[in-house]
Design a protein around this motif. Structure first.
Motif, short mmCIF file in Angstrom:
data_model
loop_
_atom_site.label_atom_id
_atom_site.label_comp_id
_atom_site.label_asym_id
_atom_site.label_seq_id
_atom_site.Cartn_x
_atom_site.Cartn_y
_atom_site.Cartn_z
N GLN A 304 3.41 1.74 -2.60
CA GLN A 304 2.66 1.50 -3.86
C GLN A 304 1.30 0.91 -3.78
O GLN A 304 0.51 1.62 -4.32
CB GLN A 304 3.32 0.22 -4.51
CG GLN A 304 4.85 0.39 -5.28
CD GLN A 304 5.49 -0.91 -5.25
OE1 GLN A 304 5.09 -2.11 -4.58
NE2 GLN A 304 6.40 -0.84 -6.32
N LEU A 305 1.04 0.52 -2.39
CA LEU A 305 -0.43 0.19 -2.12
C LEU A 305 -1.06 1.37 -2.06
O LEU A 305 -2.36 1.64 -2.56
CB LEU A 305 -0.26 -0.34 -0.79
CG LEU A 305 -1.61 -0.84 -0.16
CD1 LEU A 305 -2.15 -2.02 -0.52
CD2 LEU A 305 -1.50 -0.61 1.49
N MET A 306 -0.61 2.41 -1.32
CA MET A 306 -1.66 3.67 -1.14
C MET A 306 -1.49 4.87 -2.34
O MET A 306 -2.76 4.96 -2.71
CB MET A 306 -0.80 4.45 -0.13
CG MET A 306 -0.56 3.85 1.45
SD MET A 306 -2.24 3.37 1.68
CE MET A 306 -3.02 5.04 2.19
N SER A 307 -0.59 4.60 -3.07
CA SER A 307 -0.46 5.36 -4.38
C SER A 307 -1.64 4.57 -5.44
O SER A 307 -2.44 5.52 -6.15
CB SER A 307 0.72 5.27 -5.00
OG SER A 307 1.76 6.04 -4.22
N PHE A 308 -1.85 3.40 -5.36
CA PHE A 308 -2.42 2.70 -6.43
C PHE A 308 -4.08 3.08 -6.14
O PHE A 308 -4.76 3.13 -7.14
CB PHE A 308 -2.35 1.25 -6.47
CG PHE A 308 -3.07 0.34 -7.22
CD1 PHE A 308 -2.60 0.44 -8.75
CD2 PHE A 308 -4.02 -0.34 -6.91
CE1 PHE A 308 -3.23 -0.24 -9.76
CE2 PHE A 308 -4.71 -1.09 -8.00
CZ PHE A 308 -4.38 -0.99 -9.39
N ALA A 309 -4.39 3.17 -4.54
CA ALA A 309 -5.64 3.50 -4.14
C ALA A 309 -6.28 4.87 -4.73
O ALA A 309 -7.14 5.14 -5.57
CB ALA A 309 -5.95 3.20 -2.87
N TRP A 310 -5.46 5.72 -4.36
CA TRP A 310 -5.71 7.10 -4.75
C TRP A 310 -5.59 7.72 -6.26
O TRP A 310 -6.16 8.41 -6.68
CB TRP A 310 -5.12 7.99 -3.79
CG TRP A 310 -5.50 7.91 -2.43
CD1 TRP A 310 -4.85 7.10 -1.43
CD2 TRP A 310 -6.65 8.17 -1.56
NE1 TRP A 310 -5.33 7.09 -0.31
CE2 TRP A 310 -6.76 7.74 -0.31
CE3 TRP A 310 -7.94 8.75 -2.29
CZ2 TRP A 310 -7.63 7.77 0.49
CZ3 TRP A 310 -9.13 9.04 -1.16
CH2 TRP A 310 -8.80 8.48 0.07
N LYS A 311 -4.38 7.16 -6.74
CA LYS A 311 -4.03 7.67 -8.23
C LYS A 311 -4.57 6.72 -9.31
O LYS A 311 -4.33 7.25 -10.40
CB LYS A 311 -2.36 7.66 -8.13
CG LYS A 311 -1.83 8.63 -7.26
CD LYS A 311 -0.25 8.79 -7.50
CE LYS A 311 0.55 9.62 -6.46
NZ LYS A 311 1.93 9.67 -6.67
N VAL A 312 -4.95 5.52 -8.97
CA VAL A 312 -5.64 4.56 -10.15
C VAL A 312 -6.88 4.34 -9.74
O VAL A 312 -7.75 4.54 -10.65
CB VAL A 312 -4.56 3.30 -10.19
CG1 VAL A 312 -5.17 2.29 -11.09
CG2 VAL A 312 -3.12 3.82 -10.51
#
Length: 335
Positions: A304-312
């Protein structure tokens, strides 16, 4: 302070710098000591607990006692650790945290160095800290430390991208990376109003850069014991803790300068209040927010941490740059 340094005799400049640096270090140590105390008291209040109340009046000496105990502990080192890197890691983590404060204008007259690229200096120097974290994880010869170090590298590098992108709009509005000029450009309206999207992205990305809740994955005690500094004790561990809170001091200072008008009053009619008072009030609001988040937010999963950085965060930061460019072009009559 920089005016005083300019007025001082050339042979005495070095002494003035040393005295000013020692004073700043004393302020930082006092901030760290009582930021920990107030963090524990505020979290206790939010969770219907008392918090520190035994050592000294109102528990004010509890952190002093904890620091003293920490410094007197045995300084251990794993038998198969890389001795040179194990020793170097806490220094790499702490030194940049202290160095970034050199360009911070706390008021019109309190600043060590007025660099034309002060914002770039902060971004470049703060990126060195991740090397200390990775080095600590690798040098400890411990799998939990290594996983914590690698997590931290991935997290800090990933969130540094939207962090930098979020301040591009401020630079576009001001036309400068000089932190003093950025503050002066906010006399009419603070940047948090025209750059609210950038402010929101910066706030979240800064939380991840500081490894604070809910982004404290590198130190996830439920998974990694204590993360990258699990093998550190005594004074070396204290340096990692000091670096974390000094960076929180630096990030609070930076967000006050970039988005909250620095030392400028909320209304021109209140200009009689000293600038340092306004600065401390805004800075304290950010620090309180840090404590509030730690008391209420759960830790994210690493995916969730990494996805939030790159996708949001990154797309939103890029959208903010585009929107700022369109608004500036419209104001200049290009449409």
């Amino acid at each position: 302070m920089n005016e005083l340094l300019q007025q001082a005799p050339s042979w005495g400049n070095t002494l003035w710098f040393i005295v000013a640096a020692v004073l700043l270090l004393a302020v930082l140590l006092g901030f760290v000591t009582y930021a920990i105390y107030f963090e524990r008291k505020i979290i206790g209040w939010m969770q219907l607990r008392i918090g520190p109340n035994r050592v000294g009046p109102l528990g004010l000496l509890q952190t002093v006692a904890d620091v003293t105990k920490l410094l007197l502990k045995e300084d251990t080192r794993p038998q198969h650790a890389d001795k040179a890197l194990f020793t170097l890691a806490p220094i790499l983590a702490y030194a940049p945290a202290f160095g970034v404060l050199a360009v911070m204008p706390f008021t019109e007259s309190i600043q060590f160095a007025d660099l034309g690229i002060g914002l770039l200096y902060y971004i470049a120097l703060s990126g060195i800290t991740v090397l200390g974290v990775i080095t600590a994880g690798w040098a400890s010869n411990n799998k939990y430390s290594l996983i914590g170090g690698l997590r931290s590298a991935a997290q800090m590098i990933s969130y540094e991208v939207p962090l930098v992108m979020s301040v591009v709009g401020v630079v576009m509005l001001t036309g400068s990376m000089n932190l003093r000029e950025i503050v002066e450009a906010q006399r009419d309206v603070w940047n948090i109003v025209p750059q609210f999207i950038g402010f929101a992205v910066f706030l979240v990305a800064a939380q991840a850069e500081l490894n604070r809740t809910p982004f404290d994955l590198p130190e996830a005690e439920s998974e990694l014991v204590a993360g990258y500094h699990v093998e550190y004790s005594g004074f070396r561990f204290a340096m990692f803790m000091l670096a974390e809170y000094v960076y929180m001091f630096g990030m609070g200072t930076l967000i006050t300068i970039l988005f909250l008008g620095g030392w400028l009053p909320i209304h021109p009619a209140l200009d009689f209040i000293p600038g340092i008072v306004w600065f401390v009030l805004k800075f304290s609001l950010y620090i309180f927010l840090q404590f509030w988040l730690r008391a209420t937010m759960p830790r994210l999963r690493v995916d969730q941490l990494m996805s939030f950085a790159w996708k949001v965060l990154l797309p939103v930061a890029l959208f903010n740059i585009l929107l700022t460019a369109v608004v500036i072009s419209y104001q200049n009559g290009m449409f």
